[in-house]
Design an enzyme around this catalytic site. Structure first.
Site, PDB file in Angstrom:
ATOM      1  N   LYS A 198       0.832  -1.215   0.000  1.00 42.79           N
ATOM      2  CA  LYS A 198       0.000   0.000   0.000  1.00 42.79           C
ATOM      3  C   LYS A 198       0.864   1.261   0.000  1.00 42.79           C
ATOM      4  O   LYS A 198       0.635   2.184  -0.773  1.00 42.79           O
ATOM      5  CB  LYS A 198      -0.931   0.029   1.227  1.00 42.79           C
TER       6      LYS A 198
ATOM      7  N   ARG B  52      -9.355   1.235   9.287  1.00 41.42           N
ATOM      8  CA  ARG B  52      -8.860  -0.110   9.575  1.00 41.42           C
ATOM      9  C   ARG B  52      -9.875  -0.942  10.355  1.00 41.42           C
ATOM     10  O   ARG B  52      -9.586  -2.089  10.683  1.00 41.42           O
ATOM     11  CB  ARG B  52      -7.582   0.008  10.401  1.00 41.42           C
TER      12      ARG B  52
ATOM     13  N   ARG C  58      11.616  -5.466   4.894  1.00 34.72           N
ATOM     14  CA  ARG C  58      11.350  -4.039   4.656  1.00 34.72           C
ATOM     15  C   ARG C  58      12.352  -3.176   5.408  1.00 34.72           C
ATOM     16  O   ARG C  58      12.679  -3.430   6.566  1.00 34.72           O
ATOM     17  CB  ARG C  58       9.933  -3.696   5.113  1.00 34.72           C
TER      18      ARG C  58
ATOM     19  N   ARG D  55      11.616  -1.277  11.042  1.00 34.84           N
ATOM     20  CA  ARG D  55      10.618  -0.859  12.026  1.00 34.84           C
ATOM     21  C   ARG D  55      10.527  -1.886  13.146  1.00 34.84           C
ATOM     22  O   ARG D  55      10.577  -3.085  12.895  1.00 34.84           O
ATOM     23  CB  ARG D  55       9.247  -0.726  11.343  1.00 34.84           C
TER      24      ARG D  55
ATOM     25  N   ARG E 265      -0.190  -8.596  13.808  1.00 27.04           N
ATOM     26  CA  ARG E 265      -0.780  -7.603  12.910  1.00 27.04           C
ATOM     27  C   ARG E 265      -1.658  -8.271  11.855  1.00 27.04           C
ATOM     28  O   ARG E 265      -2.700  -7.749  11.470  1.00 27.04           O
ATOM     29  CB  ARG E 265       0.313  -6.756  12.264  1.00 27.04           C
TER      30      ARG E 265
HETATM   31  P1  ADP Z   1       1.591  -1.489   7.551  1.00 25.36           P
HETATM   32  O1  ADP Z   1       1.917  -0.504   6.465  1.00 25.36           O
HETATM   33  O2  ADP Z   1       2.634  -2.536   7.662  1.00 25.36           O
HETATM   34  O3  ADP Z   1       0.225  -2.062   7.464  1.00 25.36           O
HETATM   35  P2  ADP Z   1       1.185   0.826   9.174  1.00 25.36           P
HETATM   36  O4  ADP Z   1       2.370   1.697   9.040  1.00 25.36           O
HETATM   37  O5  ADP Z   1      -0.013   1.151   8.340  1.00 25.36           O
HETATM   38  O6  ADP Z   1       1.651  -0.668   8.900  1.00 25.36           O
HETATM   39  O7  ADP Z   1       0.700   0.758  10.675  1.00 25.36           O
HETATM   40  C1  ADP Z   1       1.596   0.503  11.727  1.00 25.36           C
HETATM   41  C2  ADP Z   1       0.831   0.484  13.039  1.00 25.36           C
HETATM   42  O8  ADP Z   1       0.254   1.788  13.272  1.00 25.36           O
HETATM   43  C3  ADP Z   1      -0.353  -0.464  13.098  1.00 25.36           C
HETATM   44  O9  ADP Z   1       0.020  -1.793  13.434  1.00 25.36           O
HETATM   45  C4  ADP Z   1      -1.204   0.194  14.200  1.00 25.36           C
HETATM   46  O10 ADP Z   1      -0.664  -0.050  15.492  1.00 25.36           O
HETATM   47  C5  ADP Z   1      -1.009   1.681  13.893  1.00 25.36           C
HETATM   48  N1  ADP Z   1      -2.048   2.155  12.962  1.00 25.36           N
HETATM   49  C6  ADP Z   1      -1.869   2.571  11.688  1.00 25.36           C
HETATM   50  N2  ADP Z   1      -3.030   2.951  11.144  1.00 25.36           N
HETATM   51  C7  ADP Z   1      -3.978   2.770  12.098  1.00 25.36           C
HETATM   52  C8  ADP Z   1      -5.392   2.969  12.146  1.00 25.36           C
HETATM   53  N3  ADP Z   1      -6.085   3.413  11.088  1.00 25.36           N
HETATM   54  N4  ADP Z   1      -6.027   2.678  13.312  1.00 25.36           N
HETATM   55  C9  ADP Z   1      -5.362   2.254  14.396  1.00 25.36           C
HETATM   56  N5  ADP Z   1      -4.043   2.016  14.402  1.00 25.36           N
HETATM   57  C10 ADP Z   1      -3.346   2.272  13.272  1.00 25.36           C
HETATM   58  P1  ADP Z   2       2.314  -1.810   3.217  1.00 27.44           P
HETATM   59  O1  ADP Z   2       2.288  -0.301   3.163  1.00 27.44           O
HETATM   60  O2  ADP Z   2       1.073  -2.421   2.646  1.00 27.44           O
HETATM   61  O3  ADP Z   2       2.646  -2.327   4.587  1.00 27.44           O
HETATM   62  P2  ADP Z   2       4.866  -1.556   1.781  1.00 27.44           P
HETATM   63  O4  ADP Z   2       4.582  -0.696   0.593  1.00 27.44           O
HETATM   64  O5  ADP Z   2       5.565  -0.921   2.923  1.00 27.44           O
HETATM   65  O6  ADP Z   2       3.495  -2.304   2.263  1.00 27.44           O
HETATM   66  O7  ADP Z   2       5.696  -2.822   1.267  1.00 27.44           O
HETATM   67  C1  ADP Z   2       6.161  -3.826   2.173  1.00 27.44           C
HETATM   68  C2  ADP Z   2       7.512  -4.362   1.682  1.00 27.44           C
HETATM   69  O8  ADP Z   2       7.341  -5.044   0.428  1.00 27.44           O
HETATM   70  C3  ADP Z   2       8.562  -3.272   1.418  1.00 27.44           C
HETATM   71  O9  ADP Z   2       9.830  -3.775   1.779  1.00 27.44           O
HETATM   72  C4  ADP Z   2       8.478  -3.034  -0.099  1.00 27.44           C
HETATM   73  O10 ADP Z   2       9.732  -2.603  -0.638  1.00 27.44           O
HETATM   74  C5  ADP Z   2       8.110  -4.421  -0.609  1.00 27.44           C
HETATM   75  N1  ADP Z   2       7.229  -4.381  -1.785  1.00 27.44           N
HETATM   76  C6  ADP Z   2       6.213  -3.508  -2.016  1.00 27.44           C
HETATM   77  N2  ADP Z   2       5.605  -3.803  -3.189  1.00 27.44           N
HETATM   78  C7  ADP Z   2       6.238  -4.889  -3.689  1.00 27.44           C
HETATM   79  C8  ADP Z   2       6.058  -5.673  -4.873  1.00 27.44           C
HETATM   80  N3  ADP Z   2       5.094  -5.392  -5.751  1.00 27.44           N
HETATM   81  N4  ADP Z   2       6.888  -6.725  -5.069  1.00 27.44           N
HETATM   82  C9  ADP Z   2       7.872  -7.002  -4.156  1.00 27.44           C
HETATM   83  N5  ADP Z   2       8.089  -6.311  -3.024  1.00 27.44           N
HETATM   84  C10 ADP Z   2       7.274  -5.259  -2.789  1.00 27.44           C
END
Ligand code: ADP
Ligand code: ADP
Length: 239
Positions: free
Chosen positions: A24, A99, A137, A170, A181
């Protein structure tokens, strides 16, 4: 009787759906560069608060470290503040919000007179792929750019290509927290897929393709639904 004029160019609000690690943030950053729509990531906003040791950051940390959701009240207020900023007048890419269903309801209220959610792209990837992606990541401390040690490595290990910032893992990207998660995702966030499907705005995209191919598929959906035409910066879909 009160008449309201239809909006000439309604704002464009996109809700990015998909498990943690589905791409995302990567896709939101690419789309922001392409069409200029602001990227609103609740995870990034919380991490920003954490870096600055604000009370919200310290509160959020307790939940983030456990892989749980930060309470809805503070999360919704933070998003409402962000969407009230002038750059979001044209809309926003929402990454990581809503979420759960309570956040969906809060977003509906925020967007009630702004045209609602236009599209909810769902980036579909398997749990195994999520694990591979999240554990590799790396994120830039300065600009938040996203890398992967294997799938999208920086030119120099540990250093951001864009600004030379330090790349870090992270705290919540360690395998124990990722499992939690994923559990929270399936329990609280996955039901949103059915909700947005019923609203007619869901678009499932194969998230297992390389990032550029996923972005092309996303732009195609936006084009097919006539949504790119609304953008302040006209986007060329080809080339
Ligand atoms: P990822 O991209 O791996 O899904 P995020 O960066 O979006 O992770 O989120 C990291 C953490 O931040 C989540 O596990 C949660 O603890 C918090 N978080 C992010 N967005 C929300 C939301 N909309 N509501 C509640 N907690 C959130
Ligand atoms: P999210 O925001 O949903 O948690 P991220 O965009 O942070 O996901 O991506 C999670 C990990 O996967 C990062 O290390 C990123 O570089 C890698 N990644 C993202 N898109 C792709 C893809 N299409 N193919 C392979 N690796 C990817």
């Amino acid at each position: 009787m009160k008449f309201t004029r239809p909006m000439a160019n309604p704002p464009l609000f996109l809700v990015f759906l998909g498990p943690p690690g589905s791409g995302k943030g990567t896709q939101a950053r690419l789309l922001h560069e392409r069409i200029g729509l602001p990227h609103v990531s609740t995870g990034d906003l919380f991490r920003h608060h954490l870096k600055n040791n604000t009370p919200l950051g310290l509160l959020a940390r307790q939940y983030m470290d456990r892989g749980e959701l930060v309470p809805d009240g503070v999360t919704v207020d933070m998003v409402a503040d962000r969407l009230a900023q002038s750059d979001a007048a044209c809309g926003a890419i929402l990454d990581g919000f809503p979420r759960n269903l309570a956040q969906v309801v809060a977003l509906e209220a925020m967007l009630a007179d702004r045209g609602g959610v236009s599209l909810a792209p769902l980036f579909a990837v398997s749990d195994e792929e999520v694990m591979r992606r999240i554990t590799g990541r790396r994120t830039c401390r300065l600009c938040g750019a996203i890398y992967h040690i294997e799938f999208n490595p920086p030119k120099q290990p540990g250093v951001c290509d864009a600004d030379g910032g330090e790349l870090y893992q992270r705290d919540d990207d360690r395998p124990e927290t990722v499992e939690k998660r994923l559990y929270v995702y399936y329990k609280q966030t996955a039901p949103l897929i059915g909700y947005y499907f019923a609203k007619g705005v869901l678009a499932e995209i194969d998230g297992t393709q390389p990032p550029e191919a996923v972005q092309a598929a996303l732009l195609q959906v936006l084009t097919d639904r006539g949504l790119l035409a609304r953008m302040p910066v006209p986007a060329a879909v080809t080339g």
